[in-house]
Design a protein around this motif. Structure first.
Motif, PDB file in Angstrom:
ATOM      1  N   TYR A   1       0.839  -1.209   0.000  1.00 52.44           N
ATOM      2  CA  TYR A   1       0.000   0.000   0.000  1.00 52.44           C
ATOM      3  C   TYR A   1       0.872   1.257   0.000  1.00 52.44           C
ATOM      4  CZ  TYR A   1      -2.688   3.761   2.243  1.00 52.44           C
ATOM      5  OH  TYR A   1      -3.244   4.974   2.567  1.00 52.44           O
ATOM      6  N   LEU A   2       1.936   1.261   0.816  1.00 51.29           N
ATOM      7  CA  LEU A   2       2.828   2.422   0.869  1.00 51.29           C
ATOM      8  C   LEU A   2       3.531   2.642  -0.466  1.00 51.29           C
ATOM      9  CD1 LEU A   2       4.504   2.014   4.397  1.00 51.29           C
ATOM     10  CD2 LEU A   2       2.706   3.629   3.728  1.00 51.29           C
ATOM     11  N   LEU A   3       3.947   1.555  -1.115  1.00 50.15           N
ATOM     12  CA  LEU A   3       4.616   1.677  -2.406  1.00 50.15           C
ATOM     13  C   LEU A   3       3.683   2.263  -3.467  1.00 50.15           C
ATOM     14  CD1 LEU A   3       6.542  -1.729  -2.544  1.00 50.15           C
ATOM     15  CD2 LEU A   3       7.531   0.544  -2.199  1.00 50.15           C
ATOM     16  N   VAL A   4       2.399   1.930  -3.384  1.00 47.52           N
ATOM     17  CA  VAL A   4       1.436   2.420  -4.378  1.00 47.52           C
ATOM     18  C   VAL A   4       1.100   3.886  -4.133  1.00 47.52           C
ATOM     19  CG1 VAL A   4      -0.884   2.142  -5.325  1.00 47.52           C
ATOM     20  CG2 VAL A   4       0.471   0.124  -4.759  1.00 47.52           C
ATOM     21  N   VAL A   5       0.771   4.251  -2.887  1.00 46.94           N
ATOM     22  CA  VAL A   5       0.369   5.638  -2.612  1.00 46.94           C
ATOM     23  C   VAL A   5       1.541   6.597  -2.743  1.00 46.94           C
ATOM     24  CG1 VAL A   5      -1.551   4.936  -1.131  1.00 46.94           C
ATOM     25  CG2 VAL A   5       0.699   5.355  -0.123  1.00 46.94           C
ATOM     26  N   ALA A   6       2.774   6.072  -2.619  1.00 45.80           N
ATOM     27  CA  ALA A   6       3.944   6.937  -2.794  1.00 45.80           C
ATOM     28  C   ALA A   6       4.035   7.459  -4.226  1.00 45.80           C
ATOM     29  CB  ALA A   6       5.220   6.182  -2.435  1.00 45.80           C
TER      30      ALA A   6
ATOM     31  N   SER B   1      -7.855  -0.484   2.259  1.00 45.28           N
ATOM     32  CA  SER B   1      -8.852  -1.536   2.057  1.00 45.28           C
ATOM     33  C   SER B   1      -8.684  -2.200   0.689  1.00 45.28           C
ATOM     34  CB  SER B   1     -10.264  -0.966   2.195  1.00 45.28           C
ATOM     35  OG  SER B   1     -10.481   0.079   1.251  1.00 45.28           O
ATOM     36  N   ASP B   2      -8.257  -1.407  -0.322  1.00 48.82           N
ATOM     37  CA  ASP B   2      -7.970  -1.975  -1.637  1.00 48.82           C
ATOM     38  C   ASP B   2      -6.777  -2.924  -1.568  1.00 48.82           C
ATOM     39  OD1 ASP B   2     -10.022  -0.464  -2.818  1.00 48.82           O
ATOM     40  OD2 ASP B   2      -8.681   1.245  -3.117  1.00 48.82           O
ATOM     41  N   ALA B   3      -5.766  -2.528  -0.812  1.00 50.25           N
ATOM     42  CA  ALA B   3      -4.581  -3.379  -0.646  1.00 50.25           C
ATOM     43  C   ALA B   3      -4.947  -4.681   0.048  1.00 50.25           C
ATOM     44  CB  ALA B   3      -3.510  -2.635   0.140  1.00 50.25           C
ATOM     45  N   LEU B   4      -5.823  -4.615   1.050  1.00 51.69           N
ATOM     46  CA  LEU B   4      -6.262  -5.827   1.739  1.00 51.69           C
ATOM     47  C   LEU B   4      -7.035  -6.744   0.789  1.00 51.69           C
ATOM     48  CD1 LEU B   4      -7.461  -4.503   5.224  1.00 51.69           C
ATOM     49  CD2 LEU B   4      -5.460  -5.928   4.770  1.00 51.69           C
ATOM     50  N   ARG B   5      -7.956  -6.144   0.036  1.00 52.81           N
ATOM     51  CA  ARG B   5      -8.793  -6.946  -0.873  1.00 52.81           C
ATOM     52  C   ARG B   5      -7.946  -7.646  -1.928  1.00 52.81           C
ATOM     53  NH1 ARG B   5     -10.816  -5.172  -5.630  1.00 52.81           N
ATOM     54  NH2 ARG B   5     -10.355  -3.029  -5.030  1.00 52.81           N
ATOM     55  N   LEU B   6      -7.114  -6.872  -2.637  1.00 51.50           N
ATOM     56  CA  LEU B   6      -6.290  -7.459  -3.699  1.00 51.50           C
ATOM     57  C   LEU B   6      -5.205  -8.363  -3.123  1.00 51.50           C
ATOM     58  CD1 LEU B   6      -5.886  -4.391  -6.090  1.00 51.50           C
ATOM     59  CD2 LEU B   6      -7.502  -6.270  -6.242  1.00 51.50           C
ATOM     60  N   GLY B   7      -4.689  -7.990  -1.945  1.00 50.58           N
ATOM     61  CA  GLY B   7      -3.648  -8.800  -1.324  1.00 50.58           C
ATOM     62  C   GLY B   7      -4.146 -10.176  -0.920  1.00 50.58           C
ATOM     63  N   PHE B   8      -5.306 -10.228  -0.272  1.00 47.38           N
ATOM     64  CA  PHE B   8      -5.861 -11.517   0.142  1.00 47.38           C
ATOM     65  C   PHE B   8      -6.272 -12.353  -1.076  1.00 47.38           C
ATOM     66  CE2 PHE B   8      -6.614  -9.868   4.551  1.00 47.38           C
ATOM     67  CZ  PHE B   8      -5.935 -10.886   5.194  1.00 47.38           C
ATOM     68  N   LEU B   9      -6.771 -11.699  -2.130  1.00 53.23           N
ATOM     69  CA  LEU B   9      -7.103 -12.441  -3.346  1.00 53.23           C
ATOM     70  C   LEU B   9      -5.851 -13.065  -3.962  1.00 53.23           C
ATOM     71  CD1 LEU B   9      -9.730 -10.100  -5.052  1.00 53.23           C
ATOM     72  CD2 LEU B   9     -10.115 -12.445  -4.278  1.00 53.23           C
ATOM     73  N   GLY B  10      -4.764 -12.284  -4.010  1.00 50.55           N
ATOM     74  CA  GLY B  10      -3.516 -12.809  -4.533  1.00 50.55           C
ATOM     75  C   GLY B  10      -2.980 -13.948  -3.685  1.00 50.55           C
TER      76      GLY B  10
ATOM     77  N   ILE C   1       3.863  -4.142  -7.779  1.00 48.46           N
ATOM     78  CA  ILE C   1       3.741  -5.522  -7.283  1.00 48.46           C
ATOM     79  C   ILE C   1       5.089  -6.223  -7.383  1.00 48.46           C
ATOM     80  CG2 ILE C   1       2.598  -7.741  -7.637  1.00 48.46           C
ATOM     81  CD1 ILE C   1       0.203  -6.209  -8.729  1.00 48.46           C
ATOM     82  N   LEU C   2       5.781  -6.011  -8.506  1.00 49.05           N
ATOM     83  CA  LEU C   2       7.104  -6.604  -8.681  1.00 49.05           C
ATOM     84  C   LEU C   2       8.087  -6.038  -7.663  1.00 49.05           C
ATOM     85  CD1 LEU C   2       9.135  -8.332 -10.229  1.00 49.05           C
ATOM     86  CD2 LEU C   2       9.428  -6.424 -11.830  1.00 49.05           C
TER      87      LEU C   2
END
Length: 320
Positions: free
Chosen positions: A27-32, A40-49, A85-86
């Motif tokens: 989440y920090l890498l994305v918002v930076a 909440s988006d990070a949690l949703r996509l993270g748990f799906l992954g 993500i990478l």
């Protein structure tokens, strides 16, 4: 030995907390990079992954699903959004190696091939930190080799976007440093969870010490990531058995420890199934769309190869 349930509960809490911490790192890498993105988006996509890690080949297979969903939801700079993500995966592996390298200074147990293990852990840690410093150096986005990469046909535009992302990270070095710290803490928690899993099925005398786990399990985890099996199932088990053997412990105890560890990770992945069921139709449509694009691209290449224009001209045609 009877199952020690208190250690299984501790393992689940440690594993779940550490996984959520890795989602916060991403989440920090994305918002930076100034993307409209919520935790909440990070949690949703993270748990799906994390759930799809047990479906797609390799322990990073879930990153593909996460990347597809991320690219669909971010309408601008999609390549940079997916690149986070990478980068998150690279930082995770680096944090894992740093934990192992730090443990080499504390382990007093006799371990076979210790010098080779130490060399891999320290070499990987130093290489990762060096690469990170190069990325954060002010000259990198404007370097000659970056300009050369930007001129590559088709891929140049994506590389240019990534170069812009690197420039933004350079303005927020504190956030990048924090993500490295979070990587170390997260993997420290995950390996601690694995040690608790070993204590679920065996006594302290039957398992390698806690610090020895910090030294050996990072390489076993990396093997589980590299080998292309869903969730690394089989590869991680074999690597942990070998690690226990190197530490002079019973490899069978290592196999049982992995079994308990699988229980904890599957329980954590089950949380992802809740998100999956809530957005099942969307995920299926996205995956079907990506599959159709892939098949269309493959078909068009085959058509181009077999078209008359691509075949050599006959002698008469050349003369004409």
């Amino acid at each position: 030995e009877p199952i020690h349930w208190q250690f299984l509960v501790a393992a689940f809490v440690l594993c779940g907390s550490s996984i959520i911490l890795t989602f916060y790192r991403w989440y920090l890498l994305v918002v930076a990079l100034d993307f409209p993105f919520k935790f909440s988006d990070a949690l949703r996509l993270g748990f799906l992954g994390y759930l799809f890690n047990y479906v797609a080949p390799g322990a990073v297979g879930g990153d593909v699903v996460k990347g597809v969903l991320m690219a669909r939801e971010q309408h601008g700079r999609r390549s940079v959004a997916v690149a986070t993500i990478l980068l998150d995966r690279i930082l995770g592996l680096m944090g894992l190696l740093i934990v192992g390298a730090g443990a080499t200074l504390l382990v007093a147990d006799q371990i076979d091939h210790r010098n080779e293990i130490v060399a891999v852990l320290w070499g990987g840690s130093i290489a990762g930190l060096t690469g990170l410093l190069v990325m954060l150096h002010p000259a990198t986005p404007k370097s000659w080799w970056m300009k050369l990469l930007i001129r590559i046909p088709k891929a140049g535009g994506i590389i240019a976007d990534i170069a812009d992302g690197i420039s933004l990270y350079q303005q927020r070095r504190a956030i990048v440093a924090l993500t490295v710290v979070l990587s170390v803490i997260g993997h420290f928690g995950i390996i601690s969870s694995f040690y608790c899993c070993a204590r679920v099925v065996a006594t302290a005398a039957e398992t390698p010490s806690y610090v020895t786990h910090l030294l050996l399990i990072p390489l076993a985890e990396i093997v589980g990531v590299i080998v292309p099996l869903p969730g690394g199932v089989g590869a991680l088990e074999a690597a942990v058995q070998k690690s226990y053997e190197l530490a002079g412990a019973n490899p069978g105890i290592g196999l049982l420890a992995v079994g308990a560890y699988r229980v904890t990770t599957i329980l954590v992945a089950a949380i992802g199934s809740v998100y999956y069921l809530a957005s099942k139709r969307q995920i299926q449509e996205l995956l079907a769309e990506e599959q159709a694009k892939s098949e269309a691209t493959s078909t068009s290449k085959d058509v181009d190869k077999n078209s008359p224009s691509s075949t050599p001209a006959s002698t008469d045609e050349r003369d004409t």
